[in-house]
Design an enzyme around this catalytic site. Structure first.
Site, PDB file in Angstrom:
ATOM      1  N   SER A 177      27.521  15.467   5.378  1.00 12.74           N
ATOM      2  CA  SER A 177      28.960  15.476   5.622  1.00 12.74           C
ATOM      3  C   SER A 177      29.519  14.050   5.638  1.00 12.74           C
ATOM      4  CB  SER A 177      29.253  16.162   6.955  1.00 12.74           C
ATOM      5  OG  SER A 177      30.647  16.243   7.155  1.00 12.74           O
ATOM      6  N   THR A 210      35.724  19.371   7.203  1.00 13.80           N
ATOM      7  CA  THR A 210      35.612  18.995   8.605  1.00 13.80           C
ATOM      8  C   THR A 210      34.274  18.296   8.797  1.00 13.80           C
ATOM      9  OG1 THR A 210      35.765  19.706  10.909  1.00 13.80           O
ATOM     10  CG2 THR A 210      34.790  21.288   9.379  1.00 13.80           C
ATOM     11  N   GLU A 211      34.309  17.193   9.578  1.00 13.66           N
ATOM     12  CA  GLU A 211      33.166  16.272   9.645  1.00 13.66           C
ATOM     13  C   GLU A 211      31.888  16.937  10.134  1.00 13.66           C
ATOM     14  OE1 GLU A 211      34.725  13.401  12.392  1.00 13.66           O
ATOM     15  OE2 GLU A 211      34.090  14.519  14.140  1.00 13.66           O
ATOM     16  N   ASN A 212      32.038  18.034  10.905  1.00 13.17           N
ATOM     17  CA  ASN A 212      30.857  18.689  11.437  1.00 13.17           C
ATOM     18  C   ASN A 212      30.212  19.648  10.436  1.00 13.17           C
ATOM     19  OD1 ASN A 212      33.392  19.963  12.087  1.00 13.17           O
ATOM     20  ND2 ASN A 212      32.259  21.519  13.193  1.00 13.17           N
TER      21      ASN A 212
END
Lengths: 218, 237
Positions: free
Chosen positions: A96, A54-56
């Site tokens: 990320s 997940t990008e976060n």
């Protein structure tokens, strides 16, 4: 080669998610964006050993959190509370997106307003004057994996095709989409054009009647 | 120099000038340093340029700062959310500026500033509205766009635990922008749940080394304090 429809009706959203999940190789690192593509996770077999990014800032994201598992420090890209799988890791935002941009993910699944015959993607902005533009990670994710797959309905509410010769919505990325999974068919974007890999509830000839570009039967 | 450890968020934010550019950590509510943002609002600085992934949620934190009329411009990747009504209203009324930046480009621009890099070429955004007017360059057959470093006067971040040397560890996805923002401002202020003695954090586990941290305050808002803060934020609208 003639393709016959593999189902009698178009796929609903969940069946489409299941169909896409079947094409994710075992052991892949996968980003499922936000919204509808995240439902693909529900259809990955338990033994698939797929690691969700997940990008976060997390690898090894688990299912949505419920009850006592809800933790305000643990959310996904859609800001939904999620859980952590064994072997998970956390990292900061620059790392990320280095992971995304650097091509380290195997598969990325995104929604779309439109995809063009060259694999151009439009999924961030309707272009409406009144709309407040918001891009998030969409432009990074468009270049975020060897295999960028789009999951969408083939036609919009007015019946207009979303697989088009040229995108009319503002672009997210150029020539970045490899496959398009829709309720009516799975398409592959090739140098030679748009190939139909599978149809659902229709024939290639019927699809050809509703799409502007020549379709290549796979 | 070791960080200055202060007792209250307000002491940590003394002397913020009007017009300051402020990096604020957080992804939605996760990692958003509410106590520091509230203190920034109470401090009264105006014409701020706020850099965050979003443009505020609900009526608290960044949204309350914006509602108080302190923010001239927001630099972010994703302003529009179901609870971003404070920003949405001001933006539609033409009362706040927006610089929209792809999320990974935002993180990398901040990282570059902290690393002494003036800019970088990225494939993100090529062929889109967000690359218009920017320098392009083809490297090894692929097209890239030049993006420049994003430095700030002040960084407000939330970490989980600090030692008295300013070394920080974070918690889960609340880490997000914190470690890069800590490196990219003239003054970095960290809000943490607890400050332990030197030696209380395993050196192998440190995520942000103390060199990046100037001011520290232990002020984790529990649910009751957060509720109180929300009521106050509501009252300031």
């Amino acid at each position: 080669m003639t393709i016959s429809a593999s189902t009698e009706a178009p796929l609903d959203r969940r069946a489409l998610a299941a169909r896409l999940a079947a094409d994710i190789p075992r052991g892949s690192y996968v980003n499922l964006g936000i919204g509808q593509p995240t439902t693909v996770a529900e259809f990955l077999p338990a033994d698939a050993e797929v690691v969700l990014h997940t990008e976060n800032g997390m690898l090894g994201m688990g299912p949505e959190a419920r009850g006592d598992d809800i933790d305000d420090d643990l959310v996904n890209a859609g800001k939904i509370h999620v859980t952590e799988m064994p072997g998970a890791s956390y990292f900061h935002h620059a790392d990320s997106f280095a992971m995304i941009r650097g091509g380290h993910l195997d598969v990325c699944v995104l929604g779309a307003f439109q995809v063009s015959v060259r694999g151009d993607l439009a999924n961030w902005h309707t272009g409406d004057v009144d709309a407040i533009p918001a891009v998030g990670g969409a432009m990074d994710l468009a270049h975020g994996a060897e295999n960028v797959y789009v999951m969408m309905t083939l036609f919009d509410r007015t019946g207009a095709a979303k697989l088009v010769e040229e995108c009319t919505y503002p672009l997210t990325g150029l020539a970045c989409v490899r496959r398009v999974y829709t309720d009516h068919a799975v398409f592959e974007i090739r140098d030679t054009g748009v190939a139909v890999l599978e149809t659902f509830g229709c024939t290639v000839a019927q699809l050809q009647g509703r799409l502007a570009m020549p379709l290549i039967p796979a | 120099m070791a960080p200055v450890i202060v007792e209250t968020p307000d002491e940590a934010l003394v002397g913020v000038p009007d017009g300051a550019t402020v990096l604020i950590g957080g992804f939605g509510n996760a990692g958003q340093p509410f106590a520091l943002i509230d203190a920034l609002r109470r401090g009264g600085a105006r014409d701020l340029v706020v850099v965050n992934n979003n443009a505020g949620n609900g009526n608290h934190g960044i949204a309350a700062l914006i509602a108080a009329g302190r923010v001239r411009k927001v630099i972010c990747s994703f302003p529009r959310q179901k609870d971003s009504w404070v920003f949405d209203g001001l933006y539609r009324a033409g009362q706040i500026e927006l610089e929209l930046v792809p999320q990974g480009t935002l993180a990398e621009r901040i990282r570059a500033a902290g690393a002494g890099i003036g800019g970088f070429y990225t494939p993100t955004g090529v062929g889109t509205l967000l690359a218009e007017g920017k320098e392009h360059r083809t490297i090894d057959g692929r097209e890239y766009v030049l993006e420049t470093a994003l430095r700030a006067d002040l960084a407000l971040i939330k970490a989980y635990r600090a030692d008295r040397a300013g070394n920080l560890v974070y918690r889960k996805t609340a880490r997000n922008f914190g470690p890069v923002m800590a490196t990219a401002a003239t003054v970095t202020v960290a809000q943490v749940a607890e400050i332990v003695d030197v030696g209380g954090i395993d050196p192998e586990s440190v995520v942000t080394p103390g060199i990046y941290v100037d001011r520290l305050v232990a002020t984790d808002l529990g649910p009751e304090q957060l509720a109180e803060s929300l009521v106050k934020a509501e009252a300031t609208r």
